[in-house]
Design a protein around this motif. Structure first.
Motif, short mmCIF file in Angstrom:
data_model
loop_
_atom_site.label_atom_id
_atom_site.label_comp_id
_atom_site.label_asym_id
_atom_site.label_seq_id
_atom_site.Cartn_x
_atom_site.Cartn_y
_atom_site.Cartn_z
N TYR A 93 42.06 37.25 42.62
CA TYR A 93 42.81 36.01 42.30
C TYR A 93 43.93 35.70 43.30
O TYR A 93 45.00 35.20 42.90
CB TYR A 93 43.47 36.11 40.91
CG TYR A 93 42.57 36.46 39.76
CD1 TYR A 93 41.37 35.76 39.54
CD2 TYR A 93 42.93 37.47 38.86
CE1 TYR A 93 40.56 36.09 38.45
CE2 TYR A 93 42.12 37.79 37.78
CZ TYR A 93 40.94 37.10 37.59
OH TYR A 93 40.14 37.42 36.52
N ARG A 95 45.69 45.79 38.20
CA ARG A 95 44.57 44.89 37.88
C ARG A 95 44.67 44.45 36.41
O ARG A 95 44.54 43.25 36.11
CB ARG A 95 43.24 45.62 38.11
CG ARG A 95 42.01 44.83 37.71
CD ARG A 95 40.76 45.66 37.91
NE ARG A 95 40.46 45.85 39.33
CZ ARG A 95 39.66 45.04 40.04
NH1 ARG A 95 39.10 44.00 39.44
NH2 ARG A 95 39.43 45.26 41.30
N GLU A 154 45.19 40.60 35.18
CA GLU A 154 44.25 39.96 34.24
C GLU A 154 45.01 39.39 33.04
O GLU A 154 44.75 38.28 32.60
CB GLU A 154 43.21 40.98 33.75
CG GLU A 154 42.29 41.54 34.84
CD GLU A 154 41.17 40.58 35.23
OE1 GLU A 154 41.16 39.44 34.74
OE2 GLU A 154 40.32 41.00 36.07
N ARG A 155 45.96 40.17 32.52
CA ARG A 155 46.71 39.74 31.35
C ARG A 155 47.62 38.55 31.70
O ARG A 155 47.72 37.59 30.94
CB ARG A 155 47.55 40.90 30.81
CG ARG A 155 47.99 40.67 29.38
CD ARG A 155 48.43 41.95 28.73
NE ARG A 155 49.74 42.37 29.23
CZ ARG A 155 50.30 43.54 28.91
NH1 ARG A 155 49.66 44.41 28.15
NH2 ARG A 155 51.48 43.87 29.36
N ARG A 159 47.11 36.33 33.99
CA ARG A 159 46.27 35.13 34.14
C ARG A 159 46.01 34.49 32.77
O ARG A 159 46.00 33.26 32.66
CB ARG A 159 44.95 35.50 34.81
CG ARG A 159 45.07 35.68 36.31
CD ARG A 159 44.98 34.35 37.02
NE ARG A 159 45.48 34.46 38.40
CZ ARG A 159 45.48 33.45 39.27
NH1 ARG A 159 44.99 32.27 38.93
NH2 ARG A 159 45.96 33.60 40.48
N LYS A 160 45.75 35.36 31.78
CA LYS A 160 45.48 34.84 30.43
C LYS A 160 46.71 34.12 29.88
O LYS A 160 46.61 33.20 29.08
CB LYS A 160 45.08 35.98 29.49
CG LYS A 160 43.62 36.33 29.66
CD LYS A 160 43.18 37.37 28.63
CE LYS A 160 41.83 37.92 29.03
NZ LYS A 160 41.78 39.38 28.93
#
Lengths: 253, 360
Positions: B243, B262, B266-267, B269-270
């Protein structure tokens, strides 16, 4: 015309950097003669040390692997384990073997590595300018023992040939010298035995060769030989301390 | 394909066997001893050589000797042991000998701790021994990646005639994961034209040495090595991005910390935070250009390590003064948890953290 004496093929004709009267030239020649008489010159891999004999690869025409100060026996171990058919020898001085490389020589010997060690003891660090070595005689003046070597700060001269002879992995350990013609011949015979131990797959072989260092002893070559005969041989008895056949047989001169 | 559950350290060992390594020399040290223990059993099965050396100093010199014959050889150690090996590594780089070295890092300096750390980044990437040399250094983040990198490591070492280092934190070394070993055999070891050995047909002599007593010769040799290191810089640099194209904050981490980051990314981005991640796979050569190309779009860079900040210097070098570089580190065997990294990220985004500055 019949040739009765000539340079061994594997002793190169390079002009050596050794000082006048130095013992290394004679010892190089004995090693080359031995290897050629045994007919194994194409299988030899030499491991030079750091110090005066670091340039061994220029004078002896064998494949060679030069590494760090004192580590020759570990390097030789790696070579021999990778190439069991090779005839591997390290050529080390007393600073290299008895001081910085004490752990490597002891453990290579204790593992019974099938290598040959030519250990040249001239009682000083030669290349760096004559500093005290573990082999320096008591009372001997060097650039780092300016008042003579004394026990309280530096301990005693180290007798490597006797020390290693106590280890079961060592199958040949002898001390010789190159101070006169008769002893040069004896030295050649000892070097041959040390290589034969390797060729027969018996174990570890070492020859401690007492040698003179006129430059760093601050003596004329002839005087240095006389001094060595009088003092070095007294501290370092000549003889075989371990042979494949028998136990310790110490023949002093 | 064989898929097995295996510990990271054992994956090194098995991958080494499958890559054709038949010469192992090592000395016990936590947390890498499983490599030795595995190979003590495994090497005899494949007719290989296993020697437990008297010290790391001796182990690296045994590798030196075996590598000089062209044999695929290896040693593994952990931080204090890796320090002891620096002499031999420098000599190998000087003498241009290929081998594969593994440092399973623990806390330092000195004895430090035996738990996982990334304390030897600078030693590994800036040259730990004397002289002007570099090691192609991989920093795997999974047990699978450890195995894959080990499988190709000798090819790289032999291509460049230089040791290859695999730098891994004790966490990856100790954790168990599923690994697939590819069934196709690794590249067969070739007969090298430089290796010492039995001389058939009177070939010219071969001399392995790092000694160049003539100054001009020594300079020439160093320039030859430099050209080689430049080829490695150009051709071997590797990294992974997540990303990063639209990322406003780019995280950077290697090894196990990259896995933590990572999860954080990911979290984030959410939660609508435009976070990204750059994970160097080679830490030397360092992927400076991966960072350079994000300088225009990213508002900040955030480096996370298991040390007090070592790789962060390379990120600062890449980013220059064009964007702030933040740092968060845990140390001495403590692995940063996703929550604490996420909370630090929140603070950075809220403007409550002073950027890291090593260029004082």
């Amino acid at each position: 015309m019949k040739i009765v004496f000539e340079r061994p093929n594997t002793l190169t004709d390079a002009v050596t950097h050794y000082c006048p009267g130095c013992g290394h030239g004679v010892i190089h020649r004995l090693v080359a003669e031995t290897i050629e008489r045994l007919g194994v010159e194409d299988r030899v891999i030499a491991v030079p040390s750091i110090g005066c004999s670091g340039a061994l690869g220029r004078y002896l025409a064998y494949d060679s692997v030069a590494g760090a100060h004192g580590r020759g026996p570990a390097i030789a171990t790696g070579i021999k384990r990778a190439l069991p058919d090779a005839v591997v020898f390290s050529y080390q001085g007393d600073g290299d073997l008895a001081s910085i490389g004490a752990a490597e020589i002891l453990h290579a010997a204790n593992r019974g590595e099938q290598i040959t060690v030519i250990y040249v003891n001239n009682a000083v660090y030669g290349m760096t300018g004559g500093q005290m070595a573990p082999t320096t005689l008591l009372g001997q003046v060097t650039s780092t023992s300016p008042f003579g070597r004394e026990i309280s700060t530096t301990g005693w001269p180290m007798r490597v040939a006797e020390l290693l002879a106590t280890l079961p992995g060592v199958k040949y350990s002898a001390r010789v010298c190159v101070f006169d013609a008769a002893n040069v011949i004896k030295a050649g015979a000892a070097i041959r035995k040390a290589f034969e131990v390797q060729l027969k797959g018996l174990g570890f072989g070492i020859v401690e060769v007492l040698s003179q260092c006129p430059t760093n002893w601050r003596m004329a070559p002839r005087v240095s030989v006389k001094w060595a005969e009088e003092h070095m041989v007294r501290e370092y008895p000549l003889g075989e301390f371990k042979t494949p056949e028998g136990d310790s047989q110490c023949n002093t001169r | 394909m064989t898929r097995i559950l295996i510990k990271g350290n054992e994956a090194f060992a098995e991958a080494a066997i499958r890559a054709g390594c038949r010469h192992y020399f090592g000395y016990p040290i936590t947390p890498q001893s499983e490599v030795m223990e595995y190979l003590a059993r495994r090497m005899p099965e494949v007719g290989g050589v296993f020697i437990q050396a008297e010290s790391e100093v001796a182990a690296i010199n045994m590798v030196y000797g075996a590598a000089a014959t062209g044999a695929r050889s290896m040693t593994t150690t952990s931080s204090p042991g890796f320090s002891l090996m620096q002499e031999g590594i420098s000599y190998m780089a000087g003498a241009e000998l290929p081998a594969v070295l593994v440092n399973v890092m623990r806390g330092g300096p000195g004895v430090g701790s035996i738990q996982p750390a990334q304390s030897d980044y600078l030693q590994a990437t800036k040259g730990g021994g004397n002289g002007d040399y570099r090691l192609l250094t991989y920093a795997p983040a999974t047990v699978q990646e450890m195995a894959d990198i080990t499988m190709k490591a000798w090819d790289k070492a032999e291509k460049y005639r230089n040791p290859v280092l695999i730098l891994v934190d004790g966490f990856i070394g100790q954790m168990m994961e599923a690994v697939e070993f590819k069934d196709e055999p690794a590249t067969e070891p070739v007969e090298h034209t430089w290796a010492v050995g039995i001389r058939k047909e009177k070939r010219p002599l071969r001399r392995i040495t790092s000694s160049h007593m003539d100054p001009a010769d020594c300079e020439r040799h160093n320039r030859h090595l430099k050209a080689k290191f430049d080829r490695i810089r150009k051709d071997e640099v590797a990294w992974e991005e997540l990303y990063t194209e639209d990322a406003e904050v780019v995280l950077a981490a290697f090894g196990v910390v990259a896995r933590v980051c990572r999860a954080v990314v990911e979290r984030a981005r959410k939660e609508g935070i435009k976070a990204g991640l750059i994970r160097p796979i080679t830490v030397w050569p360092f992927p400076y250009r991966a960072f350079r190309q994000r300088v225009r779009t990213a508002k900040a860079f955030f480096v996370v390590e298991m040390n007090e900040g070592q790789m962060v210097e390379d990120v600062q070098m890449a980013v220059g003064y064009d964007a702030p570089v933040y740092f968060y580190g845990r140390n001495g065997g403590i692995v940063p948890q996703p929550n604490e990294v996420a909370s630090e990220l929140q603070k950075i985004l809220a403007g409550g953290v002073t950027p890291r500055e090593d260029r004082i």
